[in-house]
Write a protein that holds these residues in place. Structure first.
Motif, PDB file in Angstrom:
ATOM      1  N   MET A 453      25.554  39.941 -11.434  1.00 11.76           N
ATOM      2  CA  MET A 453      26.037  41.233 -11.909  1.00 11.76           C
ATOM      3  C   MET A 453      27.455  41.486 -11.402  1.00 11.76           C
ATOM      4  SD  MET A 453      23.243  42.433 -13.462  1.00 11.76           S
ATOM      5  CE  MET A 453      23.676  44.141 -13.764  1.00 11.76           C
ATOM      6  N   LEU A 454      28.192  42.283 -12.166  1.00 13.20           N
ATOM      7  CA  LEU A 454      29.492  42.786 -11.745  1.00 13.20           C
ATOM      8  C   LEU A 454      29.439  44.305 -11.782  1.00 13.20           C
ATOM      9  CD1 LEU A 454      32.530  42.462 -11.078  1.00 13.20           C
ATOM     10  CD2 LEU A 454      32.949  42.469 -13.559  1.00 13.20           C
ATOM     11  N   ASN A 478      30.395  34.694 -19.870  1.00 14.20           N
ATOM     12  CA  ASN A 478      29.718  35.368 -20.980  1.00 14.20           C
ATOM     13  C   ASN A 478      28.992  36.615 -20.475  1.00 14.20           C
ATOM     14  OD1 ASN A 478      28.892  35.448 -23.786  1.00 14.20           O
ATOM     15  ND2 ASN A 478      26.822  35.010 -23.014  1.00 14.20           N
ATOM     16  N   ILE A 479      29.148  37.720 -21.182  1.00 10.47           N
ATOM     17  CA  ILE A 479      28.497  38.988 -20.820  1.00 10.47           C
ATOM     18  C   ILE A 479      27.133  39.068 -21.483  1.00 10.47           C
ATOM     19  CG2 ILE A 479      28.633  41.492 -21.050  1.00 10.47           C
ATOM     20  CD1 ILE A 479      31.682  41.235 -20.924  1.00 10.47           C
ATOM     21  N   VAL A 499      26.177  39.009 -16.201  1.00  9.57           N
ATOM     22  CA  VAL A 499      26.862  37.837 -16.755  1.00  9.57           C
ATOM     23  C   VAL A 499      25.993  36.611 -16.551  1.00  9.57           C
ATOM     24  CG1 VAL A 499      29.173  38.808 -16.467  1.00  9.57           C
ATOM     25  CG2 VAL A 499      28.128  37.541 -14.582  1.00  9.57           C
ATOM     26  N   ASP A 500      26.353  35.543 -17.255  1.00 10.00           N
ATOM     27  CA  ASP A 500      25.491  34.360 -17.263  1.00 10.00           C
ATOM     28  C   ASP A 500      25.740  33.404 -16.113  1.00 10.00           C
ATOM     29  OD1 ASP A 500      24.240  35.268 -19.501  1.00 10.00           O
ATOM     30  OD2 ASP A 500      25.395  34.050 -20.920  1.00 10.00           O
ATOM     31  N   GLN A 501      26.791  33.613 -15.341  1.00 13.44           N
ATOM     32  CA  GLN A 501      27.079  32.723 -14.220  1.00 13.44           C
ATOM     33  C   GLN A 501      27.705  33.536 -13.087  1.00 13.44           C
ATOM     34  OE1 GLN A 501      28.686  32.715 -17.304  1.00 13.44           O
ATOM     35  NE2 GLN A 501      30.436  31.306 -17.158  1.00 13.44           N
ATOM     36  N   PRO A 502      27.689  32.990 -11.885  1.00 12.85           N
ATOM     37  CA  PRO A 502      28.285  33.724 -10.756  1.00 12.85           C
ATOM     38  C   PRO A 502      29.770  33.988 -10.988  1.00 12.85           C
ATOM     39  CG  PRO A 502      26.972  31.857  -9.983  1.00 12.85           C
ATOM     40  CD  PRO A 502      27.097  31.706 -11.458  1.00 12.85           C
ATOM     41  N   SER A 524      24.221  40.026  -6.710  1.00 15.44           N
ATOM     42  CA  SER A 524      23.202  39.055  -7.133  1.00 15.44           C
ATOM     43  C   SER A 524      21.830  39.590  -6.770  1.00 15.44           C
ATOM     44  CB  SER A 524      23.430  37.698  -6.467  1.00 15.44           C
ATOM     45  OG  SER A 524      23.374  37.808  -5.060  1.00 15.44           O
ATOM     46  N   PHE A 525      20.853  39.354  -7.662  1.00 18.28           N
ATOM     47  CA  PHE A 525      19.486  39.849  -7.451  1.00 18.28           C
ATOM     48  C   PHE A 525      18.476  38.754  -7.762  1.00 18.28           C
ATOM     49  CE2 PHE A 525      22.163  43.456  -8.449  1.00 18.28           C
ATOM     50  CZ  PHE A 525      21.852  44.346  -7.437  1.00 18.28           C
TER      51      PHE A 525
END
Length: 525
Positions: A453-454, A478-479, A499-502, A524-525
């Protein structure tokens, strides 16, 4: 599959309980400390009685251990603080031998009242000293019970059946509970002054240690008889001996001693003293009961998360565990969200439960919130040791419950106070089991938390969303989801996107340089 080590002798039926529930079980009785230390790291659970010493050294080697189960009530052989620090649940079985221990106290009282052990020894020796053993009746006498918990309550019930009068002292005994037990609640001095017999049923703590000493004995009736089937150390044995010699105490019946095993003691051999070798829980029924109970409790915890009779974390019944499961996930996410946003020293945490969740057992939820909150700051934190770690850091924890529905049928809100600011995050369950964040910094927002997450706090000005999307796209990010909220037009705004990646530190730094950005954090969760 969980794996359990049984290191003291337990009933074969207890072993079968573990196996029937799919838990791999090893029975290795009589291990030396070094032998236990060498293998304990292989196990998720350790089942013991009184012989195994679970020291800090043993626990340090128990890298996979989740629970220690003590078949019986005493945990003197377990370093509970060390277990808590490592996030290991310590359970006992305080009720499995309650009837047996209470019956032993009653038996000791009869033996004391009628000189049964002494008369038995005399008769076996071929004497016929009928006039020597003049006893007293229990009927109509006043029994003073120190400690009116489970065992004390059973003793009271049996004593009332013997037509005794019962007075009780226990700082946690409510007037309503005393009425339910049909006993009279009194202070300790009143109990000492009125009781013909005094029996102790309290744990050994700093508050109860030496509760019967020379000063206490001086306040008692002359000829009082004292029974201790609870813990050595409650009675000052030297003071008791002096009182027996003077006649202030008419007799004593002791099942426990300050030093055990008690091979030598100044009270041994005295007239009017009855002694047994810590037999309070020693019946076949009690030994079977506590073994079966500890096996069931440990299996429940390892398989379902249910917590029963734990000394270092809140209890969660097998019935409550499935009800709490979605809330545990929500609580963990809210705590983690708040913890990852916290950049200054924590001063206080306020946790609010509203609506349906307030009707549940919220203590485990508070523990999970604290775990998530502290995890970014503290190593090896979990729901067992999180409350302790918070107290050690002087973090003020408050919890409130309100069963009335607000904007949501159920709501959990976590407010964090640091040296710099106060910030809150709230969440609910959609569809009964899907956690959602519904408020951040008191700004309404509805968002599902994902792995990457951002979170951005920004000024609410045109062009920001486009600039952020362009920046992420330029780095191939990618969102997945995009959630917005604001306090008012042109004021503070928040953005939470999955998002799909860190998100790398480099990308995060570029986000922070966007003109409208106040704060940006990768979560991150």
């Amino acid at each position: 599959m969980p794996k359990v080590l049984i290191s003291d002798k337990l009933s074969p039926a207890a072993v079968q309980i573990f196996k029937d529930r799919g838990i791999e079980t090893d029975v290795k009785v009589g291990l030396a400390p070094d032998e236990l230390k060498a293998i304990v790291g292989q196990y998720d659970g350790l089942a013991i009685r009184s012989n195994t010493k679970v020291t800090a050294d043993i626990l340090a080697a128990a890298t996979n251990l989740k629970v220690v189960g003590r078949a019986g009530i005493g945990v003197d052989n377990v370093d509970v603080p060390a277990a808590t620090a490592r996030g290991i649940v310590v359970m006992n079985t305080p009720f499995g031998n309650s009837v047996t221990t209470a019956e032993h106290a009653i038996a000791m009282m009869f033996a004391l009242a009628r000189d049964i052990p002494q008369a038995n020894a005399s008769t076996h020796a071929g004497k016929w000293e009928k006039s020597k053993f003049m006893g007293v009746e229990l009927t109509g006498k006043t029994l003073g019970i120190i400690g009116c918990g489970n065992i004390g309550a059973i003793v009271a019930d049996r004593a009332l059946g013997l037509k005794m009068k019962v007075v009780g002292y226990d700082p946690f005994l409510s007037a309503e509970r005393a009425r339910d037990l049909s006993i009279e609640k009194v202070d300790l001095d009143t109990l000492f002054a009125r009781a013909d017999f005094i029996t102790l049923h309290t744990p050994l703590t700093e508050a109860t240690r030496n509760v019967i000493d020379a000063k206490a004995i001086a306040k008692m009736k002359k000829g009082v008889r004292i029974i201790n089937c609870a813990r050595g150390g409650l009675v000052v044995e030297e003071d008791l001996k002096v009182a027996l010699e003077s006649g202030q105490v008419g007799g004593a019946a002791l099942d426990v001693f300050k030093v055990e095993p008690a091979k030598e003691n100044g009270l041994f051999g005295m007239d009017k003293v009855v002694c047994t070798p810590h037999l309070g829980a020693s019946t076949s029924e009690a030994q079977e009961n506590v073994a079966l109970q500890v096996a069931e409790q440990m299996a429940d915890y390892l398989l379902t998360g249910a917590v029963t009779n734990a000394l270092n974390m809140p209890s969660v019944s097998a019935e409550d565990a499935p009800k709490l499961r979605p809330y545990m996930k929500l609580a963990g996410q809210l705590g983690s969200f708040a913890g990852q946003l916290t950049e200054h020293a924590l001063k206080a945490v306020k946790i609010e439960f509203e609506g349906h969740v307030a009707t549940l057992n919220t203590k485990p939820l508070t523990a999970v919130i604290l775990e998530g909150l502290l995890k970014p700051m503290v190593e090896a934190v979990n729901m067992v040791n999180a409350p302790v770690l918070a107290r050690e850091r002087d973090i003020d924890i408050s919890e409130s419950r309100n069963e009335r529905d607000g904007d949501y049928h159920t709501l959990v809100r976590v407010t964090v106070v640091t040296e710099a600011r106060t910030r809150s995050v709230a969440g609910t369950l959609f569809g009964g089991d899907k956690p959602r964040v519904v408020s951040i910094k008191d700004i309404p927002i509805e968002a599902e938390l994902g792995e990457h997450m951002l979170f951005v706090t920004n000024q609410d000005k045109p062009g920001f969303i486009g600039a952020l999307g362009t920046l992420l796209g330029s780095h191939g990010i990618n969102i997945a989801t995009f959630h917005l909220g604001r306090s008012e037009s042109g004021g503070d705004a928040i953005l939470l996107t999955q998002v799909d990646q860190p998100i790398s530190d480099k990308v995060l730094e570029e986000v922070r340089k966007l003109p409208q950005v106040v704060q940006a954090k990768a979560l991150s969760f």
